[in-house]
Design an enzyme around this catalytic site. Sequence first.
Site, PDB file in Angstrom:
ATOM      1  N   THR A 139      14.574  12.680  15.135  1.00  0.00           N
ATOM      2  CA  THR A 139      13.595  12.300  16.166  1.00  0.00           C
ATOM      3  C   THR A 139      12.365  13.166  15.967  1.00  0.00           C
ATOM      4  OG1 THR A 139      14.153  13.958  17.827  1.00  0.00           O
ATOM      5  CG2 THR A 139      15.544  11.987  17.759  1.00  0.00           C
ATOM      6  N   ASP A 140      11.319  12.906  16.742  1.00  0.00           N
ATOM      7  CA  ASP A 140      10.114  13.735  16.618  1.00  0.00           C
ATOM      8  C   ASP A 140      10.415  15.184  16.992  1.00  0.00           C
ATOM      9  OD1 ASP A 140       8.667  11.630  15.734  1.00  0.00           O
ATOM     10  OD2 ASP A 140       7.899  11.075  17.726  1.00  0.00           O
ATOM     11  N   CYS A 141      11.270  15.348  18.015  1.00  0.00           N
ATOM     12  CA  CYS A 141      11.565  16.715  18.443  1.00  0.00           C
ATOM     13  C   CYS A 141      12.743  17.331  17.686  1.00  0.00           C
ATOM     14  CB  CYS A 141      11.790  16.767  19.950  1.00  0.00           C
ATOM     15  SG  CYS A 141      12.802  15.418  20.589  1.00  0.00           S
ATOM     16  N   TYR A 142      13.596  16.486  17.122  1.00  0.00           N
ATOM     17  CA  TYR A 142      14.753  16.966  16.340  1.00  0.00           C
ATOM     18  C   TYR A 142      14.755  16.249  14.988  1.00  0.00           C
ATOM     19  CZ  TYR A 142      16.511  18.893  20.734  1.00  0.00           C
ATOM     20  OH  TYR A 142      16.642  19.605  21.889  1.00  0.00           O
TER      21      TYR A 142
END
Lengths: 138, 402
Positions: B138-141
């Site tokens: 994901t964008d954050c992970y």
Amino acid sequence: MTAKVAHKIVLHFPQQTWDRPIVCMLAKEFDLCFSISKAEITHEEEGLVVLDLSGAESEYKRGIKFLKEQGVRVEPLERDVTRVEAKCTHCGACLAVCPTEALDVDRETWLVSFDPGKCVACELCIAACPPRAMQTAL
Amino acid sequence: MSVKRTVAEINERIRKGQAVVMTAEEVARLVKEKGTRKAAAEVDVVTTGTFGPMCSSGAIINTGHTKPRIKMKKAWFNDVEAYCGLAAVDCYLGATELPESDPENRVYPGAFPYGGAHVIQELVAGKEVRFRAIAYGTDCYPRKEIETTVSLKTVNEAYLFNPRNCYQNYNCAVNLSDRTIYTYMGVLKPNLGNANYCSAGVLSPLLKDPLYRTIGIGTRIFLGGGVGYVVGPGTQHNPEVRRLPSGVPAGGAGTLAVTGDLRGMSPEFVVGVSFTGYGVSLAVGLGVPIPVLDEEVMRHAALGDEDLVTQVIDYSHDYPEMVARSLGEVSYAQLRSGSVQIQGREVPTVSLSSLPKARKIAARLKEWIGAGDFLLSEPAATLPGPGSGIAIKALHERARKH
């Protein structure tokens, strides 16, 4: 004159050999002397016999060859079962299957003891031991 | 005058090193000798213990964040999968989980040499285990994969969280069929070849507090060699069963959900076990201190193996088919004697729970309390008892609604 030999062996009889008088042939045909210390039908419906077998070395070899030809698996009793002491939790699950009381419990301390001298290496305890403390030394 | 004590008063005596602590086996003898009233007056705390396979166990592990970060979708410890449907690096490693490569019962009976329980034991023993995880990114992970080793030293939290441990009482299992069967109660030989039972009897925690007067939510306990807590009633907690006049359930009844930090535990009391033909389980050592609040608590805590009974159940047909039938009621004293009479036959008995370890746990707890290192806790709430209406339900299949 050939040398005399005596060995403690374990015989595994497959199901199809039940109706044949195999062990007595060792005496009749090969002049071997046997003393059965354990005989049973295991849970896998295999016959298991532990015996002391002695006689002339050449006849002993012929006798073992005969057994193998009959489909009998022959193993020396030295293929011992051992217990990894650190793994044993002394639950006692092995007592359900040990046919010779090699595995026994002290009803005061409830510690399970293992006497290799009484063990006939049937190996039933190996599958019955939850922490897998019982092992075969190959 | 009748005996009355509070947990706070007992703790004060523990702090001062004045508390009298005895194991459940010791008070069973004491009560026979001196009677309940005197024993209750003399003893402040009774310790219990049990050690046996408890399948509904597992560990919650937070592995720590990676750089770059990952939100784990699937994760494996030594090839045993842990459940990842939690936050990014939280997972739950179930005790009975098997590696995907295990042949299970395809070659019957399967050996089940390794599973989640064994990983947990290795972690407790301080070993490093292989860790692998995958993610979708994901964008954050953003990270999609990681492979490394972890140990109790490297992870953040690692605690046992066992939804159902410490069964109050348990079946005695037999096999009425003509073939050997392989069960979670061990190998059962055909035609009543053996009777396997699994309770510490006189030392078993919930048999010594049968009406849940002192053991409740928040109770501090011995768990796996360290300190743990009762979280609540365990799954399948079933207090509305038939009880003897003493209040003791005549069969399986209450259970406990428990938790505790793996870091204080010992591989001696957290043991991965394999049941041939069944699977993997975790043998857990668990001990509960019982504060002697009054004579009734002592009367229960001092019940002996001869006062505690269980039911003999057929595992070849009745148990798997959900047939509620007991082949007989036997006491733990009879089970401990080496054989019991079932259907007119003398059947050898076999214990699956370790009495030597149960004794060690009760003795250890006694030492801890005696040394002032372990204070008792008052439950934040009690467990549902008889009269609560809480009863175990079966799953009945229903036709699908369109």
